[in-house]
Write an enzyme that holds these catalytic residues in place. Structure first.
Site, PDB file in Angstrom:
ATOM      1  N   ASP A  39       0.776  -0.996   0.097  1.00  0.00           N
ATOM      2  CA  ASP A  39       0.177  -0.077  -0.096  1.00  0.00           C
ATOM      3  C   ASP A  39       0.964   1.260   0.223  1.00  0.00           C
ATOM      4  OD1 ASP A  39      -1.997  -1.307   0.204  1.00  0.00           O
ATOM      5  OD2 ASP A  39      -2.322  -1.721   1.859  1.00  0.00           O
ATOM      6  N   LYS A  94     -12.069  -4.756  -3.638  1.00  0.00           N
ATOM      7  CA  LYS A  94     -13.705  -4.655  -3.100  1.00  0.00           C
ATOM      8  C   LYS A  94     -14.647  -3.876  -4.248  1.00  0.00           C
ATOM      9  CE  LYS A  94     -11.733  -4.674   1.313  1.00  0.00           C
ATOM     10  NZ  LYS A  94     -10.151  -3.605   0.712  1.00  0.00           N
TER      11      LYS A  94
END
Ligand code: 6AU
Length: 278
Positions: A39, A94
C-alpha cells in the site's frame, strides 16, 4: 477432515479452480502463507518492496489505484515479477456494485484488472449479481480467475456480522467454481450451514487481513491479531500483512522490509504447521 486440517499440498491437488490451485501449490512450494499488501503511492517504492519480499510471499496484494505515477508498464512488470518469483497477484478492488458495472470495472478502464490480477475481492452487499457480473469476465479469461467475498472485515464496528456473514457464505456456495474463498477472520464452513450444506469437495480459502506482530491496531479503526491467533487458532489460510512489513513512514527501508517479510513468513508457516499437526 475439514480443509484447514489438510496440507496446502493436498488441497492444491484437489482444488478445481485454477487460481486457488496455483495459490495453494505456490504456498506449498515456497513454504509461505504470507501475502504482502503493498500500500504505497510511488511506483518506485512499490517495486522496491515487491523485489524485497518476493522470495517470502505466495501473494502480492495491490491497491493499484493508489499509485500516483501508474502507467501501463507497471502492471506488465508486475506480471513479469510474478512469474519470475512465483507468486500470485491479488487486486484488492472490493467491487460492490450491480453486475453490469462491476464487469466493466473489472475488465475495462485504464487498469484492465482482469488482464493481470489472478484474484480479486467483492463485497457481497449487492447480492449474487456481483458474483455473476464478475464471473462473466473472470470465467472467460484463459487463465481462470478467482473471487474472494468479504464475509468479515477487520475494522472496529464493522457491519459484516451475524446474518450478513451467513448470507455471504450461502451466496459463495452457489458459485463455487468462481468464488474461491473469503476475506474473513476465521473459518466459514460452519457459518450458517447445516451439515448437509457442506459438500466434501468444498474448500474455501480464508485470507485474513488485520495481522501484526507488534501493533494492536492503528488510529483509523484497524485491529491486528497475531499469526498464531489467525492461522492456528482461527484456521485462516493466508495472512495479509501491510504496515507490519512495509512500515508506516514515508521512506521505505528495503532491508527492514526484507527482514520483516522473513519474520512474518516464519511466523505464518509455524502457525500453519502447528495447525495441521494437531
Ligand atoms: O496490514 P495493514 O493494516 O497495513 O493493511 C491491511 C490491508 C489493507 C486493507 O485494505 C486490507 O488489508 N483489508 C481488507 C482486504 C484485504 O480486503 C479487508 C479488511 O477487512 N481489512 C483490511 O485491512 O490494504
Amino acid at each position: 477432515p475439514a480443509p484447514h486440517l489438510q496440507s496446502y499440498k493436498d488441497r492444491a491437488d484437489r482444488h478445481t479452480n485454477l487460481a486457488a490451485r496455483a495459490l495453494l501449490r505456490c504456498m506449498d512450494a515456497k513454504k509461505t502463507n504470507l501475502a504482502v499488501s503493498v500500500d504505497v503511492t510511488r511506483t518506485k517504492d512499490f517495486f522496491d518492496i515487491i523485489e524485497a519480499v518476493a522470495p517470502y510471499v505466495c501473494l502480492i496484494k495491490t491497491h493499484i489505484d493508489i499509485l500516483e505515477d501508474w502507467e501501463p508498464s507497471v502492471t506488465a512488470k508486475l506480471q513479469m515479477l510474478a512469474s519470475e518469483h512465483n507468486f500470485l497477484i491479488f487486486e484488492d478492488r472490493k467491487f460492490a456494485d450491480i453486475g453490469n458495472t462491476v464487469a466493466l470495472q473489472y475488465s475495462s478502464g485504464i487498469y484492465k484488472i482482469s488482464d493481470w490480477a489472478h484474484i480479486v475481492n467483492a463485497h457481497p452487499v449487492p447480492g449474487p449479481s456481483v458474483i455473476t457480473g464478475l464471473a462473466s469476465v473472470g470465467m472467460k479469461s484463459k487463465e481462470t480467475r478467482g473471487l474472494l467475498l468479504l464475509a468479515e472485515m477487520s475494522t472496529k464496528g464493522a457491519l459484516t456480522t451475524g446474518n450478513y456473514t451467513v448470507d455471504a457464505v450461502r451466496m459463495a456456495r452457489q458459485y463455487r467454481e468462481f468464488v474461491i474463498g473469503f476475506i474473513a477472520q476465521r473459518r466459514m464452513e460452519g457459518v450458517g450451514a447445516s451439515e448437509t450444506d457442506i459438500t466434501a469437495e468444498e474448500d474455501f480459502l480464508i485470507l485474513a487481513p488485520g495481522v501484526g506482530l507488534d501493533a494492536k491496531g492503528d488510529a483509523m479503526g484497524q485491529q491486528y491479531r497475531t499469526p498464531t491467533e489467525v492461522v492456528t487458532e482461527c484456521g485462516c489460510d493466508v495472512i495479509i500483512v501491510g504496515r507490519g512489513i512495509i512500515g508506516t513512514g514515508r521512506d521505505i527501508d528495503v532491508e527492514v522490509v526484507k527482514r520483516q517479510a522473513q519474520r512474518y513468513q516464519a511466523a505464518g508457516w509455524e502457525a500453519y504447521e502447528n495447525r495441521v499437526a494437531r
